[in-house]
Write an enzyme that holds these catalytic residues in place. Structure first.
Site, PDB file in Angstrom:
ATOM      1  N   HIS A  44      40.546  89.223  29.988  1.00  0.00           N
ATOM      2  CA  HIS A  44      40.175  88.863  31.356  1.00  0.00           C
ATOM      3  C   HIS A  44      41.165  89.482  32.340  1.00  0.00           C
ATOM      4  CE1 HIS A  44      37.360  85.169  30.784  1.00  0.00           C
ATOM      5  NE2 HIS A  44      37.082  86.148  29.937  1.00  0.00           N
ATOM      6  N   TYR A  93      38.385  77.995  38.439  1.00  0.00           N
ATOM      7  CA  TYR A  93      39.130  76.747  38.678  1.00  0.00           C
ATOM      8  C   TYR A  93      38.679  76.218  40.046  1.00  0.00           C
ATOM      9  CZ  TYR A  93      42.545  78.124  35.061  1.00  0.00           C
ATOM     10  OH  TYR A  93      43.174  78.474  33.881  1.00  0.00           O
ATOM     11  N   PRO A 142      47.221  71.126  31.433  1.00  0.00           N
ATOM     12  CA  PRO A 142      46.599  72.386  31.007  1.00  0.00           C
ATOM     13  C   PRO A 142      46.106  73.286  32.151  1.00  0.00           C
ATOM     14  CG  PRO A 142      45.216  70.507  30.459  1.00  0.00           C
ATOM     15  CD  PRO A 142      46.492  69.954  30.977  1.00  0.00           C
ATOM     16  N   LYS A 149      49.304  76.943  29.964  1.00  0.00           N
ATOM     17  CA  LYS A 149      50.651  77.263  29.489  1.00  0.00           C
ATOM     18  C   LYS A 149      51.046  76.591  28.178  1.00  0.00           C
ATOM     19  CE  LYS A 149      51.608  80.163  32.525  1.00  0.00           C
ATOM     20  NZ  LYS A 149      50.512  80.964  31.948  1.00  0.00           N
ATOM     21  N   TYR A 186      50.619  83.134  35.916  1.00  0.00           N
ATOM     22  CA  TYR A 186      49.459  82.819  35.068  1.00  0.00           C
ATOM     23  C   TYR A 186      49.395  83.755  33.853  1.00  0.00           C
ATOM     24  CZ  TYR A 186      44.735  81.379  33.777  1.00  0.00           C
ATOM     25  OH  TYR A 186      43.654  80.884  33.086  1.00  0.00           O
TER      26      TYR A 186
HETATM   27  P1  FAS Z   1      50.430  70.561  18.087  1.00  0.00           P
HETATM   28  O1  FAS Z   1      50.334  69.165  18.630  1.00  0.00           O
HETATM   29  O2  FAS Z   1      49.286  71.489  18.248  1.00  0.00           O
HETATM   30  O3  FAS Z   1      50.772  70.537  16.523  1.00  0.00           O
HETATM   31  C1  FAS Z   1      51.677  69.587  15.998  1.00  0.00           C
HETATM   32  C2  FAS Z   1      51.277  69.346  14.544  1.00  0.00           C
HETATM   33  O4  FAS Z   1      52.239  68.439  13.977  1.00  0.00           O
HETATM   34  C3  FAS Z   1      49.915  68.674  14.429  1.00  0.00           C
HETATM   35  O5  FAS Z   1      49.104  69.388  13.513  1.00  0.00           O
HETATM   36  C4  FAS Z   1      50.232  67.269  13.932  1.00  0.00           C
HETATM   37  O6  FAS Z   1      49.236  66.768  13.045  1.00  0.00           O
HETATM   38  C5  FAS Z   1      51.549  67.481  13.197  1.00  0.00           C
HETATM   39  N1  FAS Z   1      52.359  66.267  13.134  1.00  0.00           N
HETATM   40  C6  FAS Z   1      52.526  65.322  14.089  1.00  0.00           C
HETATM   41  N2  FAS Z   1      53.352  64.352  13.644  1.00  0.00           N
HETATM   42  C7  FAS Z   1      53.714  64.695  12.364  1.00  0.00           C
HETATM   43  C8  FAS Z   1      54.543  64.103  11.377  1.00  0.00           C
HETATM   44  N3  FAS Z   1      55.150  62.941  11.609  1.00  0.00           N
HETATM   45  N4  FAS Z   1      54.679  64.738  10.178  1.00  0.00           N
HETATM   46  C9  FAS Z   1      54.056  65.930   9.950  1.00  0.00           C
HETATM   47  N5  FAS Z   1      53.261  66.543  10.851  1.00  0.00           N
HETATM   48  C10 FAS Z   1      53.088  65.924  12.049  1.00  0.00           C
HETATM   49  N6  FAS Z   1      47.029  73.820  26.163  1.00  0.00           N
HETATM   50  C11 FAS Z   1      46.457  74.796  26.893  1.00  0.00           C
HETATM   51  O7  FAS Z   1      47.101  75.822  27.143  1.00  0.00           O
HETATM   52  N7  FAS Z   1      45.150  74.655  27.363  1.00  0.00           N
HETATM   53  C12 FAS Z   1      44.408  73.527  27.084  1.00  0.00           C
HETATM   54  O8  FAS Z   1      43.262  73.412  27.505  1.00  0.00           O
HETATM   55  C13 FAS Z   1      44.968  72.500  26.312  1.00  0.00           C
HETATM   56  N8  FAS Z   1      44.243  71.365  25.996  1.00  0.00           N
HETATM   57  C14 FAS Z   1      44.835  70.362  25.261  1.00  0.00           C
HETATM   58  C15 FAS Z   1      44.140  69.184  24.917  1.00  0.00           C
HETATM   59  C16 FAS Z   1      44.750  68.148  24.189  1.00  0.00           C
HETATM   60  C17 FAS Z   1      43.978  66.885  23.830  1.00  0.00           C
HETATM   61  C18 FAS Z   1      46.097  68.285  23.783  1.00  0.00           C
HETATM   62  C19 FAS Z   1      46.792  67.164  23.010  1.00  0.00           C
HETATM   63  C20 FAS Z   1      46.801  69.451  24.098  1.00  0.00           C
HETATM   64  C21 FAS Z   1      46.169  70.493  24.835  1.00  0.00           C
HETATM   65  N9  FAS Z   1      46.851  71.683  25.150  1.00  0.00           N
HETATM   66  C22 FAS Z   1      46.296  72.676  25.877  1.00  0.00           C
HETATM   67  C23 FAS Z   1      48.172  71.887  24.713  1.00  0.00           C
HETATM   68  C24 FAS Z   1      48.096  72.335  23.288  1.00  0.00           C
HETATM   69  O9  FAS Z   1      47.339  73.518  23.202  1.00  0.00           O
HETATM   70  C25 FAS Z   1      49.515  72.479  22.819  1.00  0.00           C
HETATM   71  O10 FAS Z   1      50.312  73.173  23.778  1.00  0.00           O
HETATM   72  C26 FAS Z   1      49.622  73.159  21.480  1.00  0.00           C
HETATM   73  O11 FAS Z   1      48.789  72.488  20.571  1.00  0.00           O
HETATM   74  C27 FAS Z   1      51.085  73.115  21.072  1.00  0.00           C
HETATM   75  O12 FAS Z   1      51.176  73.461  19.748  1.00  0.00           O
HETATM   76  P2  FAS Z   1      52.244  72.717  18.810  1.00  0.00           P
HETATM   77  O13 FAS Z   1      53.544  72.673  19.493  1.00  0.00           O
HETATM   78  O14 FAS Z   1      52.101  73.385  17.495  1.00  0.00           O
HETATM   79  O15 FAS Z   1      51.766  71.194  18.737  1.00  0.00           O
HETATM   80  C1  PHB Z   2      40.259  76.223  27.908  1.00  0.00           C
HETATM   81  O1  PHB Z   2      39.422  77.143  27.776  1.00  0.00           O
HETATM   82  O2  PHB Z   2      40.318  75.251  27.117  1.00  0.00           O
HETATM   83  C2  PHB Z   2      41.226  76.273  29.053  1.00  0.00           C
HETATM   84  C3  PHB Z   2      41.335  77.446  29.788  1.00  0.00           C
HETATM   85  C4  PHB Z   2      42.250  77.504  30.843  1.00  0.00           C
HETATM   86  C5  PHB Z   2      43.010  76.374  31.155  1.00  0.00           C
HETATM   87  C6  PHB Z   2      42.888  75.200  30.410  1.00  0.00           C
HETATM   88  C7  PHB Z   2      41.982  75.144  29.354  1.00  0.00           C
HETATM   89  O3  PHB Z   2      43.883  76.418  32.199  1.00  0.00           O
END
Ligand code: FAS
Ligand code: PHB
Length: 385
Positions: free
Chosen positions: A72, A196, A288, A292, A380
């Site tokens: 993009h 957005y 989100p 980032k 961004y």
């Molecule tokens: P993660 O949370 O992805 O991974 C951590 C892992 O550790 C998980 O698999 C978990 O099961 C495991 N774990 C936890 N406790 C444990 C324990 N006690 N023992 C062993 N394992 C354990 N970011 C964006 O940029 N755009 C978005 O739209 C976006 N939407 C999101 C929506 C939700 C609901 C959430 C929660 C986050 C969102 N994020 C988004 C942020 C997300 O993408 C995170 O930044 C990303 O998953 C970070 O990756 P990790 O640091 O690996 O953490």
């Molecule tokens: C998504 O596609 O999940 C998404 C994209 C951009 C954002 C947040 C979420 O800033």
């Protein structure tokens, strides 16, 4: 049992760290409390900065990303139905790639089929200031592994940060008075680029996963539940918040995933506690809005891998000693940008008419200033790792 680095968590941070250490010959073991299917089933981020794309290439897992990812060159901000395009290429000469976090995780999982222990229960960290070790229960059997270092990549609710004495850690937090209701639908995206939208009824985001699968979000109240939102109510509200011709063009369909994420900004300091290092959501959370979260996890792990590899390659602790300050410097800049985008684009009724006028003025300034748009584009598309 013994390993050089024990990694807690097999999300993108843990899997990427494990992969980079594997390629450098640093022995490591990843402990994940959930099943692989459960981890893959979580629908989260969708946008990769160039730095994250480059890291996928360095980890030699970027093939599918380049084949299926959507590059993009810009994005659209919409304010009360008035659209403003931010042209990344013209402003900063960089782009982003739309490629779901699920696919990033799938590619990393495929690269290391054996050194991840899934469904590891009761993971516990021991003696993080001395002879570090990690214990867990697997199929009812207690296990333990000694290690040189522990990488806490276990997300916001993980055990790693919780294992640090309260006196040794400082946290900073802002919880936002709303959440994001997200819907995944197998329909073509409404536009080539992300939109957005700030509408007085609330924020909306038109995103995508491929040319046939779209991801949409609307701002909802903190007490809303998925059950409060039928598909029809979601599509109606989304359309209310978009520029009319865009609203008309949205192809609706049955949701294949629907979830609500609460929004918060959070940072823990420092990121090192003896032999324990924190990376990814274990260390910080961003709303989100600025896309980032996943990208910060990737830059943390890029720095932590370089530090650990440097130690095992030439015995230098410089990278390890400098990791926390170096990572936090980039984390806080991403926190600022995510906070700024969130304040620009969401409805804050508690800020009253003056607050809305401030948002309008910010949007008008962006529309009238190339420098302002360059700053948005620079953040961004991602600051350097
Ligand atoms: P993660 O949370 O992805 O991974 C951590 C892992 O550790 C998980 O698999 C978990 O099961 C495991 N774990 C936890 N406790 C444990 C324990 N006690 N023992 C062993 N394992 C354990 N970011 C964006 O940029 N755009 C978005 O739209 C976006 N939407 C999101 C929506 C939700 C609901 C959430 C929660 C986050 C969102 N994020 C988004 C942020 C997300 O993408 C995170 O930044 C990303 O998953 C970070 O990756 P990790 O640091 O690996 O953490
Ligand atoms: C998504 O596609 O999940 C998404 C994209 C951009 C954002 C947040 C979420 O800033």
């Amino acid at each position: 049992m013994r390993t050089q680095v024990a990694i807690i968590g097999a999300g993108p941070a843990g899997l990427m760290l494990g992969r980079l250490l594997d390629l450098a010959g640093v022995d490591n073991l990843i402990l994940e409390r959930r099943s692989a299917d459960y981890v893959l089933g979580r629908i989260r981020a969708g946008v990769l900065e160039q730095g994250a794309v480059d890291l996928m290439d360095r980890a030699r897992v970027g093939q599918r990303l380049h084949a299926e990812g959507l590059v993009h060159e810009g994005t659209v901000l919409s304010f009360d139905g008035e659209d403003l395009r931010i042209d990344f290429t013209a402003l900063v000469g960089r782009q982003v790639t739309v490629y779901g976090q699920t696919e990033v995780t799938r590619d990393l999982m495929a690269a290391r089929p054996d050194r991840v222990i899934y469904e590891a229960e009761d993971v516990a960290l021991h003696d993080i200031d001395g002879a570090a070790s990690v214990s867990w229960v697997q199929e009812g059997v207690a296990r333990r592994i000694d290690c040189d270092y522990i990488a806490g990549c276990d997300g916001f609710h993980g055990v790693s940060r919780a294992s640090v004495p309260a006196s040794a850690i400082r946290t900073f937090e802002r919880v936002y008075p709303f959440g994001w209701l997200g819907v995944l639908v197998d329909r073509p995206p409404v536009s080539r680029e992300l939109i957005y939208a700030n509408h007085e009824r609330g924020f909306a985001l038109c995103s995508q996963r491929s040319l046939s699968r779209s991801r949409y979000y609307v701002q909802v109240g903190t007490t809303d539940t998925v059950e409060d939102w039928s598909d029809q109510r979601f599509w109606d509200e989304l359309r209310h918040r978009l520029e009319p011709t865009t609203a008309e063009a949205v192809e609706t369909g049955p949701s294949i995933e629907k979830s609500i994420a609460q929004l918060r900004s959070f940072v823990a300091e420092p990121l090192r506690f003896g032999r324990l290092f924190l990376a990814g959501d274990a260390a910080h959370i961003v709303p989100p809005t600025g896309a980032k979260g996943l990208n910060l996890a990737m830059s943390d792990v890029d720095m932590l891998a370089e530090a650990l590899i440097g130690f095992y390659r030439d015995g230098s602790t410089a990278g390890l000693d400098g990791y926390s300050a170096r990572a936090l410097s980039r984390i806080w800049k991403a926190e600022r940008f995510s906070w700024w985008m969130t304040n620009l684009l969401h409805a804050f009724p508690e800020n009253g008419p003056f607050g809305r006028r401030m948002q309008r003025a910010e949007f008008d300034y962006l529309a009238g200033s190339r420098v302002a748009r360059q700053s948005l584009a620079e953040n961004y598309t991602g600051l350097p790792h």
